[in-house]
Design an enzyme around this catalytic site. Sequence first.
Site, short mmCIF file in Angstrom:
data_model
loop_
_atom_site.label_atom_id
_atom_site.label_comp_id
_atom_site.label_asym_id
_atom_site.label_seq_id
_atom_site.Cartn_x
_atom_site.Cartn_y
_atom_site.Cartn_z
N GLY A 71 12.97 -3.26 -9.69
CA GLY A 71 13.45 -4.94 -9.64
C GLY A 71 13.52 -6.21 -11.59
O GLY A 71 15.31 -6.58 -10.03
N THR A 72 13.16 -5.63 -12.29
CA THR A 72 12.81 -6.07 -12.99
C THR A 72 14.96 -5.70 -13.68
O THR A 72 15.46 -6.69 -14.05
CB THR A 72 11.72 -6.34 -13.98
OG1 THR A 72 10.67 -6.41 -13.28
CG2 THR A 72 11.89 -7.16 -15.38
N ASN A 152 7.64 -13.87 -3.22
CA ASN A 152 6.36 -13.35 -3.51
C ASN A 152 5.13 -13.97 -3.64
O ASN A 152 3.89 -13.11 -3.64
CB ASN A 152 6.56 -11.94 -4.74
CG ASN A 152 6.81 -13.11 -6.18
OD1 ASN A 152 7.74 -14.30 -5.83
ND2 ASN A 152 5.86 -12.92 -7.00
N GLN A 180 10.67 -8.18 -2.78
CA GLN A 180 9.87 -8.19 -1.46
C GLN A 180 9.91 -7.87 -0.54
O GLN A 180 9.00 -7.39 1.23
CB GLN A 180 9.36 -9.85 -1.15
CG GLN A 180 8.05 -9.85 -2.65
CD GLN A 180 7.19 -9.33 -3.05
OE1 GLN A 180 6.19 -8.75 -1.55
NE2 GLN A 180 6.42 -9.06 -3.88
N HIS A 202 7.28 0.55 -5.24
CA HIS A 202 6.06 0.48 -5.42
C HIS A 202 5.81 -0.84 -4.18
O HIS A 202 4.44 -1.29 -3.98
CB HIS A 202 5.65 0.21 -6.43
CG HIS A 202 5.81 -1.54 -7.72
ND1 HIS A 202 4.61 -1.98 -7.92
CD2 HIS A 202 6.92 -1.58 -7.69
CE1 HIS A 202 5.37 -2.97 -8.13
NE2 HIS A 202 6.61 -2.76 -8.28
N THR A 238 18.57 9.54 -18.36
CA THR A 238 17.48 10.79 -17.63
C THR A 238 17.25 10.40 -16.30
O THR A 238 16.31 9.75 -16.32
CB THR A 238 17.30 12.07 -17.99
OG1 THR A 238 18.09 12.60 -19.15
CG2 THR A 238 16.97 13.01 -17.05
N CYS A 328 -0.47 -11.54 -12.74
CA CYS A 328 -0.35 -11.50 -14.56
C CYS A 328 -0.30 -10.46 -15.15
O CYS A 328 -1.38 -9.53 -15.18
CB CYS A 328 -1.85 -12.83 -14.35
SG CYS A 328 -1.88 -13.03 -15.87
#
Length: 375
Positions: A71-72, A152, A180, A202, A238, A328
């Site tokens: 996502g980042t 989230n 999310q 994930h 890759t 965190c």
Amino acid sequence: MQRIYFDNAATTSLDPSVLEAMMPYLTEKFGNPSSIYSYGRESRLAIENARKSVAKILNAHPAEIFFTSGGTESSNTIITAAIRDLGCKHIISSPIEHHATLHSVEYLHHNDEIKLSFVKVLPSGHIDLEDLEKLLADSEERSLVTLMHANNEIGNLLDLHAVGDLCQKYNAIFHSDTVQTVGHYPFDLRNTPVHFITGAGHKFHGPKGVGILYINENVKIKPYIHGGSQERNMRAGTENLYGIVGFAKALEIATANYEKDSAYIKDLKTYMKEQLQKNFSGLSFNGDVDGRSLYTVLNVSFPKNEKSEMILFNLDINHICVSGGSACTSGVDIGSHVIRAINNNPNQVPVRFSFSKHNTKEEVDAVVEKLKGLV
Ligand SMILES: Cc1ncc(COP(=O)(O)O)c(C=O)c1O
């Protein structure tokens, strides 16, 4: 003592069938997808099949789906590209975005002198759409609107169509962080007015370190990472072959079981809310808990006192995993920027419970029982 995991908005366990689908690509099928001999072609085929499957599920074209590290990276790619390639000189976002968005837009604002506006957030945790329209209407420059689909921390859901329609009206670019909701929500991208969305494996029982970026076919951007010609020149490096295979498999499983799993998880969330209300006084729920809210997240504030201040620590000692905000990363607890933005009450301690299909009502009962001694 058995661990109780109520932090599924942070990450989820890997589904054994996903691992099974990935295993061949972690072992014998290790060819580089860019190699032209059969080992490579086999890997390339696995990636292209994964892309087709993901695109079909989201009702997009395979050419609109790009695999990334999560996502980042996906959000950084498009926020940067909207400024560099699409003529956006004004970013409109909200103070309750994930740091993947917030820190990207703040970086561009400080370093590239891009105008940055934050839309008002209502006490319910929803975006004030009237304020958004005003910001768009008053903007002299082309805007990038970046607003997340499900928050989230509090679970609130954005109306993608309402925001997308406003963006169309004012010729703005619309990006939504859907990390999310991909894997937890039925998308129909061909009929959703959004230019970019993102996803991370994930969050729905897939592997970590793999995600997607959807780029609507009508927008053209340049890559964020330069190098080889992977991902049709959009994302060099890759490919994370087994991650991509796992992402697609996890999304297929989540989609096949969506009705059943979402109803089950929603029931757990409702049950936990009721049990908390029954057993504790002075609670307040953060966000639009009974309204437009994702079924996986329940955020509750306990009145602050000497005991409740230590609640996360004490739950951890008792093998119960929950969170006070988003996962965190710094190790320094400065509280939640989301809760501060919607309900700046220093006399409350917010706790996020987030559920998966593996949780049970017995676990809810055990957590509520434990909480009685902790607050
Ligand atoms: C809403 C939201 N956006 C972005 C991210 C970042 O995703 P990733 O960890 O895959 O980079 C997360 C995950 O924590 C998230 O919950």
